[in-house]
Each structure stands twice: as structure tokens, then as C-alpha cells.
Design a protein around this motif. Structure first.
Motif, PDB file in Angstrom:
ATOM      1  N   LEU B   7       0.842  -1.192   0.000  1.00 57.62           N
ATOM      2  CA  LEU B   7       0.000   0.000   0.000  1.00 57.62           C
ATOM      3  C   LEU B   7       0.882   1.248   0.000  1.00 57.62           C
ATOM      4  CD1 LEU B   7      -2.717  -0.955   2.626  1.00 57.62           C
ATOM      5  CD2 LEU B   7      -3.036  -0.698   0.165  1.00 57.62           C
ATOM      6  N   ILE B   8       0.420   2.234  -0.753  1.00 59.98           N
ATOM      7  CA  ILE B   8       1.065   3.542  -0.701  1.00 59.98           C
ATOM      8  C   ILE B   8       0.256   4.366   0.286  1.00 59.98           C
ATOM      9  CG2 ILE B   8       1.699   5.572  -2.059  1.00 59.98           C
ATOM     10  CD1 ILE B   8       2.948   3.112  -3.214  1.00 59.98           C
ATOM     11  N   LEU B   9       0.932   5.076   1.156  1.00 60.01           N
ATOM     12  CA  LEU B   9       0.220   5.929   2.106  1.00 60.01           C
ATOM     13  C   LEU B   9       0.460   7.384   1.727  1.00 60.01           C
ATOM     14  CD1 LEU B   9      -1.494   5.442   4.603  1.00 60.01           C
ATOM     15  CD2 LEU B   9       0.544   5.777   5.989  1.00 60.01           C
ATOM     16  N   LEU B  10      -0.619   8.083   1.382  1.00 62.96           N
ATOM     17  CA  LEU B  10      -0.489   9.485   0.998  1.00 62.96           C
ATOM     18  C   LEU B  10      -1.124  10.365   2.063  1.00 62.96           C
ATOM     19  CD1 LEU B  10      -1.560   9.295  -2.771  1.00 62.96           C
ATOM     20  CD2 LEU B  10       0.761   9.234  -1.835  1.00 62.96           C
ATOM     21  N   LYS B  11      -0.363  11.341   2.554  1.00 61.22           N
ATOM     22  CA  LYS B  11      -0.933  12.329   3.470  1.00 61.22           C
ATOM     23  C   LYS B  11      -1.121  13.595   2.643  1.00 61.22           C
ATOM     24  CE  LYS B  11      -0.071  14.445   7.960  1.00 61.22           C
ATOM     25  NZ  LYS B  11       0.830  14.435   9.122  1.00 61.22           N
ATOM     26  N   VAL B  12      -2.380  13.991   2.461  1.00 61.09           N
ATOM     27  CA  VAL B  12      -2.689  15.000   1.447  1.00 61.09           C
ATOM     28  C   VAL B  12      -3.266  16.266   2.078  1.00 61.09           C
ATOM     29  CG1 VAL B  12      -4.078  15.469  -0.621  1.00 61.09           C
ATOM     30  CG2 VAL B  12      -3.099  13.205  -0.286  1.00 61.09           C
ATOM     31  N   PHE B  13      -2.761  17.395   1.632  1.00 57.74           N
ATOM     32  CA  PHE B  13      -3.228  18.722   2.056  1.00 57.74           C
ATOM     33  C   PHE B  13      -4.638  18.946   1.509  1.00 57.74           C
ATOM     34  CE2 PHE B  13      -3.779  23.226   1.047  1.00 57.74           C
ATOM     35  CZ  PHE B  13      -3.203  23.910   2.110  1.00 57.74           C
ATOM     36  N   ARG B  14      -5.569  19.313   2.380  1.00 57.25           N
ATOM     37  CA  ARG B  14      -6.939  19.575   1.963  1.00 57.25           C
ATOM     38  C   ARG B  14      -7.357  20.961   2.433  1.00 57.25           C
ATOM     39  NH1 ARG B  14     -10.116  15.312   0.363  1.00 57.25           N
ATOM     40  NH2 ARG B  14     -11.186  17.080  -0.591  1.00 57.25           N
ATOM     41  N   TYR B  15      -7.949  21.720   1.547  1.00 57.64           N
ATOM     42  CA  TYR B  15      -8.437  23.047   1.941  1.00 57.64           C
ATOM     43  C   TYR B  15      -9.438  23.536   0.910  1.00 57.64           C
ATOM     44  CZ  TYR B  15      -8.425  28.069   3.005  1.00 57.64           C
ATOM     45  OH  TYR B  15      -8.810  29.346   3.311  1.00 57.64           O
ATOM     46  N   ASP B  16     -10.646  23.813   1.352  1.00 62.41           N
ATOM     47  CA  ASP B  16     -11.661  24.411   0.490  1.00 62.41           C
ATOM     48  C   ASP B  16     -11.980  25.793   1.053  1.00 62.41           C
ATOM     49  OD1 ASP B  16     -13.897  25.309  -0.835  1.00 62.41           O
ATOM     50  OD2 ASP B  16     -14.986  23.416  -0.713  1.00 62.41           O
ATOM     51  N   PRO B  17     -11.473  26.844   0.396  1.00 57.25           N
ATOM     52  CA  PRO B  17     -11.633  28.188   0.971  1.00 57.25           C
ATOM     53  C   PRO B  17     -13.093  28.597   1.145  1.00 57.25           C
ATOM     54  CG  PRO B  17     -10.777  28.301  -1.271  1.00 57.25           C
ATOM     55  CD  PRO B  17     -10.766  26.859  -0.877  1.00 57.25           C
ATOM     56  N   SER B  18     -14.004  27.936   0.425  1.00 60.36           N
ATOM     57  CA  SER B  18     -15.400  28.353   0.537  1.00 60.36           C
ATOM     58  C   SER B  18     -16.057  27.779   1.795  1.00 60.36           C
ATOM     59  CB  SER B  18     -16.185  27.955  -0.718  1.00 60.36           C
ATOM     60  OG  SER B  18     -16.247  26.551  -0.831  1.00 60.36           O
ATOM     61  N   THR B  19     -15.452  26.752   2.395  1.00 60.21           N
ATOM     62  CA  THR B  19     -16.072  26.173   3.591  1.00 60.21           C
ATOM     63  C   THR B  19     -15.114  26.007   4.774  1.00 60.21           C
ATOM     64  OG1 THR B  19     -15.627  23.985   2.669  1.00 60.21           O
ATOM     65  CG2 THR B  19     -17.836  24.856   2.313  1.00 60.21           C
ATOM     66  N   ASP B  20     -13.818  25.855   4.504  1.00 60.72           N
ATOM     67  CA  ASP B  20     -12.884  25.541   5.597  1.00 60.72           C
ATOM     68  C   ASP B  20     -12.249  26.794   6.179  1.00 60.72           C
ATOM     69  OD1 ASP B  20     -13.444  22.979   4.861  1.00 60.72           O
ATOM     70  OD2 ASP B  20     -11.538  22.635   3.824  1.00 60.72           O
ATOM     71  N   ARG B  21     -12.097  26.799   7.525  1.00 62.24           N
ATOM     72  CA  ARG B  21     -11.407  27.917   8.144  1.00 62.24           C
ATOM     73  C   ARG B  21      -9.892  27.763   7.993  1.00 62.24           C
ATOM     74  NH1 ARG B  21     -13.749  28.693  13.941  1.00 62.24           N
ATOM     75  NH2 ARG B  21     -15.881  28.502  13.216  1.00 62.24           N
ATOM     76  N   ALA B  22      -9.448  26.524   8.026  1.00 62.94           N
ATOM     77  CA  ALA B  22      -8.005  26.284   7.934  1.00 62.94           C
ATOM     78  C   ALA B  22      -7.751  24.990   7.164  1.00 62.94           C
ATOM     79  CB  ALA B  22      -7.423  26.183   9.335  1.00 62.94           C
ATOM     80  N   PRO B  23      -6.565  24.871   6.588  1.00 57.26           N
ATOM     81  CA  PRO B  23      -6.234  23.626   5.901  1.00 57.26           C
ATOM     82  C   PRO B  23      -6.125  22.447   6.868  1.00 57.26           C
ATOM     83  CG  PRO B  23      -4.684  25.371   5.335  1.00 57.26           C
ATOM     84  CD  PRO B  23      -5.487  25.860   6.498  1.00 57.26           C
ATOM     85  N   ARG B  24      -6.306  21.247   6.368  1.00 57.65           N
ATOM     86  CA  ARG B  24      -6.120  20.046   7.167  1.00 57.65           C
ATOM     87  C   ARG B  24      -5.417  18.993   6.298  1.00 57.65           C
ATOM     88  NH1 ARG B  24     -11.101  19.707   4.790  1.00 57.65           N
ATOM     89  NH2 ARG B  24     -11.671  17.643   4.067  1.00 57.65           N
ATOM     90  N   TYR B  25      -5.059  17.884   6.915  1.00 59.93           N
ATOM     91  CA  TYR B  25      -4.413  16.813   6.155  1.00 59.93           C
ATOM     92  C   TYR B  25      -5.252  15.557   6.257  1.00 59.93           C
ATOM     93  CZ  TYR B  25      -0.330  19.741   5.625  1.00 59.93           C
ATOM     94  OH  TYR B  25       0.506  20.765   5.265  1.00 59.93           O
ATOM     95  N   GLU B  26      -5.374  14.846   5.148  1.00 63.85           N
ATOM     96  CA  GLU B  26      -6.071  13.566   5.189  1.00 63.85           C
ATOM     97  C   GLU B  26      -5.177  12.469   4.635  1.00 63.85           C
ATOM     98  OE1 GLU B  26     -10.097  13.238   3.698  1.00 63.85           O
ATOM     99  OE2 GLU B  26     -10.625  15.109   4.752  1.00 63.85           O
ATOM    100  N   GLU B  27      -5.372  11.262   5.181  1.00 59.11           N
ATOM    101  CA  GLU B  27      -4.523  10.148   4.745  1.00 59.11           C
ATOM    102  C   GLU B  27      -5.315   9.179   3.876  1.00 59.11           C
ATOM    103  OE1 GLU B  27      -2.469   8.257   7.924  1.00 59.11           O
ATOM    104  OE2 GLU B  27      -1.602  10.151   8.637  1.00 59.11           O
ATOM    105  N   TYR B  28      -4.678   8.722   2.826  1.00 65.04           N
ATOM    106  CA  TYR B  28      -5.317   7.763   1.926  1.00 65.04           C
ATOM    107  C   TYR B  28      -4.359   6.601   1.660  1.00 65.04           C
ATOM    108  CZ  TYR B  28      -8.150  11.907   0.961  1.00 65.04           C
ATOM    109  OH  TYR B  28      -8.933  13.014   1.076  1.00 65.04           O
ATOM    110  N   GLN B  29      -4.934   5.404   1.538  1.00 60.98           N
ATOM    111  CA  GLN B  29      -4.135   4.233   1.189  1.00 60.98           C
ATOM    112  C   GLN B  29      -4.459   3.814  -0.242  1.00 60.98           C
ATOM    113  OE1 GLN B  29      -5.184   1.440   4.285  1.00 60.98           O
ATOM    114  NE2 GLN B  29      -3.403   2.076   5.482  1.00 60.98           N
TER     115      GLN B  29
END
Lengths: 567, 135
Positions: B7-29
């Protein structure tokens, strides 16, 4: 949001950019808006082109020679008034592009840059030149920026052409970055929205699989606006690389540029260049169908049989991949190339049926006018230039030659008319229609795209029959009845690529249907359109298939000005 | 080979300026396969794991056009030409120096082949300039 412009250009690839520049040069007082689905130069297909271009440059060659080659390769289905323009104006437009900063790379080795698909028996002239797409677009982008009367809108997609009384008066546009709609009123509109390779599962238009830039939106928008489209059955296929898995784009280059031989699983060479592209596809299909294919279902381009040395092949490969720009890709290819870095030892397996180019499209005349007032078309979205088969190296020339003509005609028209105010409800209606895709449950656009690609490859590929084409039609009916009403986009307006796909998918179904119906109508084989049940070319079919609103099919004469069949 | 290594583990920057106050990170396999490239792995995430992930797809797929450049473990690179090894763990963030439109998609502004030019600042967007440690 509403905008007004004199000239609206839909598409920011080579044809669109060139049209915008020509319109801007026509009169600095004109306002021009150019739309592009991504950043100009980082999206669309022009940037990805390997860069082979042919124009007349040898003293013994002439535009007349080129015209004859193009018409023979096109199986006489070309509108010859358009071929004349292409053959004559190519050198001038190419020179201009180089002056603007496009970088022409030298051809070495091989036959010194000839066209690989000169028809058999025709005299051969060195005509190929090599301008990688990325420097081609960089030059056009720089030139766009030199004209203050051009506004570029990036990350936008046109969703509909607005019409009144057989005249196009603008378009509705989605701003992908914000998810807001823009209504653009335009006196003249140039459609330069490119091709449709992504209707097929394997396409040189999308080497990594579908990515949404060659979905045929332009054909469908013109169709819905009442435009006439011709020769929609004419899909040009090329090899689709099976093994090794590293990506070259178009494996045919291994033969035309590097001297590789076309060999079947028994090790026998089954065709010799030069051959038009459609012949290569049919011959490869025949080898596989008659049991001389490989275990993976392909045939080889064998570089071990190339007359070139390892060093020469590597040099040619570096040119075809524009290695000096694509250093990372080159490293990757060397690292992944079947554990043997010497290209002289490579045997590349391919199958026929990778969608490469679309010869059909919106009917234009030599001024790039369409049957609709205020609508001009140039580039792959237009039809008639290449007939039943495109010669290699003509697409990158076509887009600047006809792009410039479309820009000039649109500018002249814009100076002679006024804006027409679209109906008040237009923007609201389009907003409602497209926001209708936001649903909790339903079918994802990618699922429908995959279905389209599957039946197009199976039933509408290199070899077609009435039975198969009818199966494709029933697949389309099933999509319309069961899937499209439930088409669903992911939530969120900002940079929502799933929503963009949902907007494209119904148009892709329309375009697939136009291809299938036109292919059913043409009961002969000509160029890229090969009917197993009608394998011969029928002189009575020397005419365009034509399709209009409500899938109304008819035929229309080919324009013959210079060369009749048999001459 | 153990399953987890494939499995590849990706930690990805997520940010939607129209709804999010701050960026977050999500992990995907992402399941590894021979010849898998980072950009294809991100497409796998969007097609199978999270349809809202935004990034700029390839244009050329040949490492020419720079459409797919992102920060990978703090280093800017063309993700269409980054092969993945089984078991790799990567931090994927938007290209530094450009305003973020959403997630990994940035506004390249007026520059194209030469990143050292002016870029337009868009309102309501985050411009990432700080150095980030690798995953």
C-alpha cells in the motif's frame, strides 16, 4: 455575472490562441475573450503534441505536391478549398510562430525528416519539422499577452452556445475555480475546442486515461445550437502501447522516427512504410484477428530490425520526447524500459485502436464560417480538411492556419453587427440545469464515461459492422434511459472536477451517438472508416455524411476544386 | 511481501476556501501496482476514495507542461513523472509560492514556464511559502 465582448474564443489551444491573436491584430479596438479549461499552455492537447509538423520547405517540393498527397491520403473526402489553404499558408504561419519564440528542434538520422505517410508511389519530399507542443504554446501564450485587448479566462468551461434566429450570440460559462456562472455576450464566437479522443478507452489524447480535455464538448455544443457536422464517423486510430508499460504517447513514432519494423508474433514483417495511418491500423488488426498476434493480443514495432544504430535511435527518441524539456520523463523511460536501456534491443507491443485524431466535425468554408451566423470553427473541432484520414504533421499546422483565418473572419463580422441581448432567464436556466447534477444518490460521471469508452472500443473501433454499430446504439439508448437521468456530481462548487465531468458526460453521449449513426450511414470503407461488411470503397460514397439537430442524417457533396479521383 | 508493504500511504493537504477555516491533512491508502505514478495514485484517490479531492491533472503527461507540479515531501516536482515504490509514505501538498484554489490545485497566475515571475494574488486564498517537514 455577465460580460460583453466583440469576439469570444472557446478553447485556448493552438487554434483558439491563434484566433484570438488574429482578431486582436485585426483591430486594437476590438475586445476579445478567450476561454480555457485550465491555464493556457498547461491544458488542452496542443501542449502535449510531440510536435511533428509538415509544411513545404524544400525547393523541389510545392504546395500542389502537398495538396495531392493530402487528398490521396484523405481518400478524396477532403474539402479541397480547405486543403489549398492548408498547403499554401502553412509555411507563413509556421515562420510566424517561430518568430514569436517557438523552438524548432533539428531532425537527425532516419530519412532526415520526411513524412512517414506519404502515399505509396508518390514522390517523397522532406517536409517534416519539429516544434514540441509545449514551446509552440509558450510562443502563442507570450503573443496573447502582448495584446492588451485580449482577456484570458482560465479554469473555465463553456457549457452552452446561446442562439437566436440561426445566429450564435455568446455562451454560458462555468468558472471552475468558484463554481459561478458567467454569461458572455459576443458579437462573434470562434469554436476551437478540440477533439474527442476520450470517448475511447485508449487514446493518445489522454495517455494516463481520461482527464477531461478531449471530451468532444465543442461538437455537441455546436450540434445543440443547430450547427452542421460532417464525417462524424471518421476517427483516426493509432497504436496503443501494450508492453512495456512506460508511456510514449504514440508508439508509431518508434517506426516513423526510429526505423522500427512492424512485425507479427511469428517474427514476420507485415507492412512496410510509408503507409497512411489507417492502413497500418487495418493491417495490424488483420494480423491479430487471423491469429498472428502476441499473447497480450498485440503486434510488435521491432527496433532490433531498425537500420539505425543504438546511438541514432536514442537521438531520435530524445527528439520525439523533447528530452531537453522532459528530462524527468526521459529518466523514467530509461529506468522502466524492460530492464534494457539500449533501445536497439526494444520490441514494443501495441494493439490497434488508440484514438488519435478526429477528422470529422463542424462544417466550415475557407473563411471558417459555419452554417450559423456569428459562429466560426477552427482546428480539430472542424471537419473537412483531412477527409477520411489525416497525414501526420498536418494537425499542428492546421490549427494555426485555420485559427488565424477564423480570428480574422470573426473580427470582421464583429465589426459589422451589434450585440443581441439573450433572454433574461438564460443564465438562471443554465444554472438550474447544471446544479441539478448535485444529488445525494445517483450515477457518478466516471461510471458513464467508462461505459461509453467500453462500447466505443468494442463496437466502433478500427473494424466496424452493422451488427456491432447497432449494439452501440442500444448501449446509448440504455445510457439515456437509465444512467443520464441519475447523473450525479459530488457536492461543492469550488474546483469540483466531478461536476465538470457531469457537465461533459451528456455531451459525450451525444457525440458518441453522432459517430455511431454516421458510421451506420456510410456503407463503404474509406480511410479510417473501415466496415467489415462493406470492405470496398464505393465511388457513390464520395460525399460527406452530415448530421444536424435531432440526429437528422443526410449527405452533402465534397468540394472538389483541384483533383478528381482517378486523376 | 506483506500486504501493508503493497500500500502507498499518501498524506494529502486539503483546503476548500469556501467552507474551511483552515487547511487540514487527510490520509489515503492506495494499492501499489507496477508502473504506478504519483499522479495516477491521486486519480485513484479521487475515483475511488474521495471524489471531492481537487488537483490539476496532467496536460501532457510527459513532464513538459508543469500542470501537475506539487510539493512532495517538501520538494517541488512533476507528479506525472514520479514513480512509486511499494510501501512508500508521502506528504503531498500544493506547489509552494502559488495561491491555493482548492486542495492541491493552485493558481499559476500569469507565469507559465518561468515560475520566477509575478503571480496574481487572489482574494480569500492561502499562499503557502513556509517550509514543511517531510511526512
Amino acid at each position: 455575472m455577465r460580460m460583453k465582448t466583440d469576439v469570444l474564443v472557446i478553447g485556448g489551444g493552438g487554434a483558439g490562441a491563434r484566433a484570438a491573436i488574429e482578431a486582436a491584430k485585426n483591430d486594437p479596438k476590438l475586445s476579445i475573450v478567450i476561454l480555457n479549461q485550465g491555464p493556457i499552455g498547461k491544458s488542452g492537447l496542443t501542449s502535449m503534441a510531440n510536435g511533428g509538423m509538415q509544411w513545404v520547405s524544400h525547393p523541389d517540393d510545392s504546395p500542389r505536391n502537398l495538396l495531392e498527397d493530402i487528398i490521396q491520403v484523405g481518400c478524396y473526402l477532403n474539402d479541397q478549398n480547405l486543403v489549398e489553404v492548408l498547403a499554401e499558408e502553412g509555411p507563413k504561419r509556421a515562420e510566424e510562430l517561430i518568430k514569436w519564440g517557438a523552438k524548432m528542434l533539428p531532425f537527425k538520422g532516419g530519412k532526415g525528416g520526411g513524412s512517414a505517410d506519404t502515399p505509396p508511389g508518390r514522390p517523397w519530399y522532406p517536409r517534416s519539422h519539429y516544434i514540441p507542443g509545449v514551446t509552440y504554446m509558450a510562443a502563442l501564450r507570450n503573443e496573447l499577452e502582448r495584446h492588451p485587448n485580449i482577456t484570458s479566462l482560465e479554469d473555465v468551461i463553456a457549457t452552452k452556445l446561446l442562439t437566436t434566429d440561426e445566429r450564435v450570440i455568446g455562451a454560458t460559462v462555468l468558472n471552475i475555480r468558484t463554481g459561478e456562472f458567467i454569461l458572455i455576450e459576443a458579437k462573434a464566437t470562434v469554436l476551437a475546442s478540440g477533439g474527442l479522443g476520450e470517448l475511447f478507452p485508449h487514446s493518445t489524447n489522454a495517455p494516463f486515461g481520461m482527464h477531461g480535455h478531449a471530451t468532444g464538448m465543442g461538437y455537441a455544443m455546436a450540434y445543440h445550437a443547430g450547427g452542421e457536422l460532417i464525417d462524424m464517423e471518421m476517427v483516426q486510430f493509432t497504436g496503443n502501447q501494450l508492453y512495456p508499460s512506460w508511456l510514449l504517447g504514440n508508439p508509431a513514432l518508434l517506426s516513423s522516427m526510429c526505423g522500427g519494423k512492424y512485425v507479427n508474433a511469428l517474427g514476420k514483417e507485415f507492412l512496410k512504410l510509408p503507409q497512411p495511418r489507417d492502413a497500418i491500423q487495418r493491417l495490424a488488426h488483420k494480423e491479430i484477428k487471423e491469429g498472428r498476434g502476441t499473447e497480450r493480443g498485440g503486434v510488435f514495432i521491432d527496433l532490433t530490425l531498425s537500420p539505425l544504430s543504438s546511438v541514432e535511435i536514442e537521438e531520435q527518441l530524445k527528439i520525439s520526447l523533447a528530452e531537453e524539456i522532459a528530462k524527468e520523463r526521459w529518466k523514467l523511460i530509461k529506468a522502466m524500459s524492460v530492464n534494457d536501456p539500449d533501445p536497439k534491443n526494444w520490441r514494443v507491443e501495441f494493439t490497434p485502436g488508440g484514438a488519435h485524431f478526429f477528422m470529422g466535425g463542424v462544417r466550415i468554408n475557407e473563411r471558417c464560417e459555419t452554417n450559423l451566423g456569428g459562429l466560426y470553427a477552427a482546428g480539430e473541432v472542424s471537419g473537412g480538411v483531412h477527409g477520411a484520414n489525416r497525414m501526420g504533421g498536418n494537425a499542428m499546422v492546421e490549427i494555426i492556419v485555420f485559427g488565424a483565418r477564423a480570428g480574422s473572419s470573426a473580427a470582421e463580422y464583429a465589426k459589422s453587427v451589434n450585440w443581441v441581448d439573450p433572454k433574461e432567464a438564460t443564465l438562471k436556466d443554465e444554472n438550474e440545469r447544471l446544479c441539478g447534477f448535485f444529488k445525494i444518490r445517483g450515477v457518478a460521471p466516471r461510471t458513464i464515461m467508462d461505459k461509453i469508452a467500453t462500447f466505443m472500443a468494442e463496437y466502433v473501433g478500427v473494424a466496424r459492422t452493422e451488427t456491432d454499430l447497432k449494439k452501440a446504439l442500444s448501449e446509448i439508448e440504455s445510457l439515456r434511459a437509465n444512467d443520464l437521468p441519475n447523473l450525479r456530481a459530488p457536492q461543492g462548487r469550488c474546483f469540483n472536477l466531478g461536476w465538470v465531468e457531469a457537465i461533459q458526460v451528456p455531451h459525450m453521449v451525444d457525440v458518441a451517438e453522432m459517430i455511431v449513426r454516421s458510421a451506420l450511414l456510410r456503407t463503404e470503407s474509406r480511410g479510417a472508416h473501415y466496415r467489415e461488411d462493406y470492405p470496398e470503397t464505393d465511388p457513390r460514397w464520395l460525399k460527406h455524411t452530415r448530421i444536424k439537430k435531432n440526429m437528422e442524417l443526410s449527405t452533402t457533396p465534397v468540394i472538389i476544386t483541384e483533383l478528381s479521383p482517378g486523376e | 511481501m506483506k500486504m501493508s508493504d503493497e500500500l502507498i500511504l499518501l498524506k494529502v493537504f486539503r483546503y476548500d476556501p469556501s467552507t474551511d477555516r483552515a487547511p487540514r491533512y487527510e490520509e489515503y491508502q492506495v494499492p501499489w501496482r507496477d508502473g504506478l505514478l504519483l499522479l495516477s495514485a491521486l486519480k485513484y484517490v479521487r475515483d475511488n476514495l474521495d471524489e471531492t479531492l481537487a488537483f490539476r491533472d496532467y496536460c501532457c503527461g510527459c513532464s513538459w507542461c508543469m500542470s501537475c507540479i506539487m510539493m512532495v515531501d517538501g520538494k517541488g516536482m512533476q507528479t506525472c513523472s514520479r514513480p512509486l515504490k511499494p510501501g512508500e509514505r508521502l506528504l503531498v501538498e500544493p506547489m509552494r509560492g502559488y495561491p491555493v484554489i482548492k486542495d492541491l490545485a493552485v493558481d499559476f497566475g500569469v507565469t507559465i514556464m518561468t515560475p520566477e515571475g509575478a503571480f496574481k494574488k487572489m482574494e480569500g486564498t492561502v499562499i503557502r511559502k513556509e517550509k514543511v517537514d517531510s511526512y
